[in-house]
Design a protein around this motif. Structure first.
Motif, PDB file in Angstrom:
ATOM      1  N   PRO A 108       0.431  -1.309   0.188  1.00 57.31           N
ATOM      2  CA  PRO A 108       0.369  -0.146  -0.417  1.00 57.31           C
ATOM      3  C   PRO A 108       1.000   1.258   0.110  1.00 57.31           C
ATOM      4  CG  PRO A 108      -0.462  -1.337   1.260  1.00 57.31           C
ATOM      5  CD  PRO A 108       0.415  -2.182   0.921  1.00 57.31           C
ATOM      6  N   ARG A 109       0.583   1.919  -1.133  1.00 57.69           N
ATOM      7  CA  ARG A 109       1.552   3.364  -0.543  1.00 57.69           C
ATOM      8  C   ARG A 109       1.135   5.379  -0.246  1.00 57.69           C
ATOM      9  NH1 ARG A 109       5.254   3.106  -4.068  1.00 57.69           N
ATOM     10  NH2 ARG A 109       6.431   4.844  -3.141  1.00 57.69           N
ATOM     11  N   ARG A 110       1.482   5.688  -0.018  1.00 54.57           N
ATOM     12  CA  ARG A 110       0.646   6.749   0.205  1.00 54.57           C
ATOM     13  C   ARG A 110       1.251   7.818  -0.679  1.00 54.57           C
ATOM     14  NH1 ARG A 110      -2.849   7.053   4.695  1.00 54.57           N
ATOM     15  NH2 ARG A 110      -3.144   8.876   3.549  1.00 54.57           N
ATOM     16  N   ASP A 111       0.774   9.131  -1.065  1.00 51.94           N
ATOM     17  CA  ASP A 111       1.004   9.921  -1.734  1.00 51.94           C
ATOM     18  C   ASP A 111       2.209  11.230  -1.401  1.00 51.94           C
ATOM     19  OD1 ASP A 111       0.095   9.944  -4.299  1.00 51.94           O
ATOM     20  OD2 ASP A 111      -2.176  10.842  -3.146  1.00 51.94           O
ATOM     21  N   GLY A 112       3.953  11.087  -1.300  1.00 56.12           N
ATOM     22  CA  GLY A 112       4.828  11.805  -1.193  1.00 56.12           C
ATOM     23  C   GLY A 112       5.096  10.757  -0.187  1.00 56.12           C
ATOM     24  N   ILE A 113       4.738   9.768   0.097  1.00 50.46           N
ATOM     25  CA  ILE A 113       6.168   8.476   1.401  1.00 50.46           C
ATOM     26  C   ILE A 113       6.328   7.456   0.539  1.00 50.46           C
ATOM     27  CG2 ILE A 113       5.609   7.534   2.597  1.00 50.46           C
ATOM     28  CD1 ILE A 113       3.691   8.244   4.276  1.00 50.46           C
ATOM     29  N   ALA A 114       7.932   7.897   0.150  1.00 51.07           N
ATOM     30  CA  ALA A 114       8.553   6.576   0.031  1.00 51.07           C
ATOM     31  C   ALA A 114       8.572   5.240   0.207  1.00 51.07           C
ATOM     32  CB  ALA A 114      10.212   7.224  -0.579  1.00 51.07           C
ATOM     33  N   LEU A 115       8.504   3.845  -0.381  1.00 55.62           N
ATOM     34  CA  LEU A 115       9.270   3.025   0.077  1.00 55.62           C
ATOM     35  C   LEU A 115      10.596   3.139   0.692  1.00 55.62           C
ATOM     36  CD1 LEU A 115       8.020   0.532  -3.193  1.00 55.62           C
ATOM     37  CD2 LEU A 115       6.868   1.228  -0.686  1.00 55.62           C
ATOM     38  N   LEU A 116      10.587   2.202   1.506  1.00 55.56           N
ATOM     39  CA  LEU A 116      11.553   2.308   2.191  1.00 55.56           C
ATOM     40  C   LEU A 116      13.040   1.333   1.476  1.00 55.56           C
ATOM     41  CD1 LEU A 116      10.578   1.421   5.778  1.00 55.56           C
ATOM     42  CD2 LEU A 116      11.369   2.813   5.124  1.00 55.56           C
ATOM     43  N   PRO A 117      14.103   0.837   1.581  1.00 51.29           N
ATOM     44  CA  PRO A 117      14.889  -0.040   0.883  1.00 51.29           C
ATOM     45  C   PRO A 117      14.641  -1.516   1.157  1.00 51.29           C
ATOM     46  CG  PRO A 117      16.236   1.885   1.990  1.00 51.29           C
ATOM     47  CD  PRO A 117      14.910   1.953   2.465  1.00 51.29           C
ATOM     48  N   PRO A 118      14.528  -2.156   0.317  1.00 56.84           N
ATOM     49  CA  PRO A 118      14.419  -3.806   0.519  1.00 56.84           C
ATOM     50  C   PRO A 118      14.780  -3.729   2.265  1.00 56.84           C
ATOM     51  CG  PRO A 118      14.956  -3.152  -1.608  1.00 56.84           C
ATOM     52  CD  PRO A 118      14.624  -2.194  -0.785  1.00 56.84           C
ATOM     53  N   ALA A 119      15.090  -4.848   2.925  1.00 57.13           N
ATOM     54  CA  ALA A 119      15.112  -5.605   3.529  1.00 57.13           C
ATOM     55  C   ALA A 119      16.229  -4.337   4.920  1.00 57.13           C
ATOM     56  CB  ALA A 119      15.939  -6.676   3.613  1.00 57.13           C
ATOM     57  N   SER A 120      15.764  -3.605   4.928  1.00 59.84           N
ATOM     58  CA  SER A 120      16.635  -2.422   5.439  1.00 59.84           C
ATOM     59  C   SER A 120      15.685  -2.343   7.250  1.00 59.84           C
ATOM     60  CB  SER A 120      16.107  -0.979   5.256  1.00 59.84           C
ATOM     61  OG  SER A 120      14.461  -0.621   4.989  1.00 59.84           O
ATOM     62  N   ARG A 121      15.362  -2.860   7.648  1.00 65.27           N
ATOM     63  CA  ARG A 121      14.233  -3.068   9.376  1.00 65.27           C
ATOM     64  C   ARG A 121      13.098  -4.322   8.923  1.00 65.27           C
ATOM     65  NH1 ARG A 121       9.924  -1.623  10.345  1.00 65.27           N
ATOM     66  NH2 ARG A 121       8.952   0.255   9.226  1.00 65.27           N
ATOM     67  N   LYS A 122      13.199  -4.600  10.749  1.00 65.62           N
ATOM     68  CA  LYS A 122      12.135  -5.381  10.501  1.00 65.62           C
ATOM     69  C   LYS A 122      11.789  -4.826  11.476  1.00 65.62           C
ATOM     70  CE  LYS A 122      12.546 -10.562  11.597  1.00 65.62           C
ATOM     71  NZ  LYS A 122      13.419 -11.151  13.298  1.00 65.62           N
ATOM     72  N   GLU A 123      10.696  -5.098  10.987  1.00 65.60           N
ATOM     73  CA  GLU A 123       9.246  -5.111  11.280  1.00 65.60           C
ATOM     74  C   GLU A 123       9.297  -5.752  13.405  1.00 65.60           C
ATOM     75  OE1 GLU A 123       7.120  -1.977  12.575  1.00 65.60           O
ATOM     76  OE2 GLU A 123       6.744  -1.682  10.244  1.00 65.60           O
ATOM     77  N   ASP A 124       8.776  -4.106  14.113  1.00 65.81           N
ATOM     78  CA  ASP A 124       8.258  -4.994  15.238  1.00 65.81           C
ATOM     79  C   ASP A 124       6.773  -5.701  15.655  1.00 65.81           C
ATOM     80  OD1 ASP A 124       6.067  -4.390  18.108  1.00 65.81           O
ATOM     81  OD2 ASP A 124       7.817  -3.724  18.247  1.00 65.81           O
ATOM     82  N   PRO A 125       7.457  -6.612  16.136  1.00 66.32           N
ATOM     83  CA  PRO A 125       5.704  -7.544  15.887  1.00 66.32           C
ATOM     84  C   PRO A 125       5.103  -7.375  15.766  1.00 66.32           C
ATOM     85  CG  PRO A 125       7.368  -8.508  16.787  1.00 66.32           C
ATOM     86  CD  PRO A 125       7.899  -7.027  16.975  1.00 66.32           C
ATOM     87  N   LYS A 126       4.339  -6.658  17.305  1.00 63.48           N
ATOM     88  CA  LYS A 126       3.324  -5.426  17.468  1.00 63.48           C
ATOM     89  C   LYS A 126       2.576  -5.181  16.805  1.00 63.48           C
ATOM     90  CE  LYS A 126       3.138  -7.067  22.251  1.00 63.48           C
ATOM     91  NZ  LYS A 126       1.732  -8.387  22.587  1.00 63.48           N
ATOM     92  N   VAL A 127       3.784  -4.112  15.495  1.00 62.45           N
ATOM     93  CA  VAL A 127       2.894  -3.418  14.124  1.00 62.45           C
ATOM     94  C   VAL A 127       2.567  -4.690  13.442  1.00 62.45           C
ATOM     95  CG1 VAL A 127       3.423  -1.800  12.784  1.00 62.45           C
ATOM     96  CG2 VAL A 127       4.502  -1.652  14.968  1.00 62.45           C
TER      97      VAL A 127
END
Length: 142
Positions: A108-127
């Motif tokens: 999902p994309r939002r106007d003006g918000i770039a994608l993070l680089p691939p494999a740049s960070r592991k997301e918090d499990p709660k998120v």
């Protein structure tokens, strides 16, 4: 071309040997969250048939993946109030493929918000748990 590796991470997820944040499943595909998302709600749709990439999946099985991705993309638009969706599918290392089990990315994309680089960070499990809940809820409403 290299043969399919039945011990790749997605094959292990399909066999239940590794956990995932599942958002959708039917007899043909499994959809789950990417644990290193490039955008909130970044999901992967994989076939249940062992397929390395687009070159060794049958057209019928690939159609199931496309239908599953369509379903997840519609839910992603709703769940994340997205302005658009990026769908990507990579084939072989030179094409950008990292896990050698065919998969489609839905972001999902939002106007003006770039994608993070691939494999740049592991997301918090709660998120990830919350994002899975949002997608599952949107799928139930469709």
């Amino acid at each position: 071309m290299t043969a399919y590796d039945a011990n790749n991470i997605f094959a292990k997820i399909l066999r239940g040997e590794l956990p995932c944040y599942k958002v959708y499943e039917n007899e043909h595909v499994l959809a789950f969250l990417d644990i290193m998302p490039r955008a909130p709600g970044h999901s992967l749709v994989i076939p249940k048939t062992p397929s390395r990439n687009i070159f060794d999946i049958s057209p019928d099985d690939y159609a199931h993946v496309a239908r599953g991705t369509h379903k997840i993309a519609r839910a992603g638009m709703k769940a994340f109030k997205a302005d658009g969706i990026t769908v990507q599918q990579f084939n072989e290392a030179a094409g950008g493929q990292v896990v050698f089990h065919l998969h489609m990315h839905m972001m999902p994309r939002r106007d003006g918000i770039a994608l993070l680089p691939p494999a740049s960070r592991k997301e918090d499990p709660k998120v990830l748990e919350e994002h899975a809940r949002l997608l599952i809820s949107a799928l139930a409403e469709s």
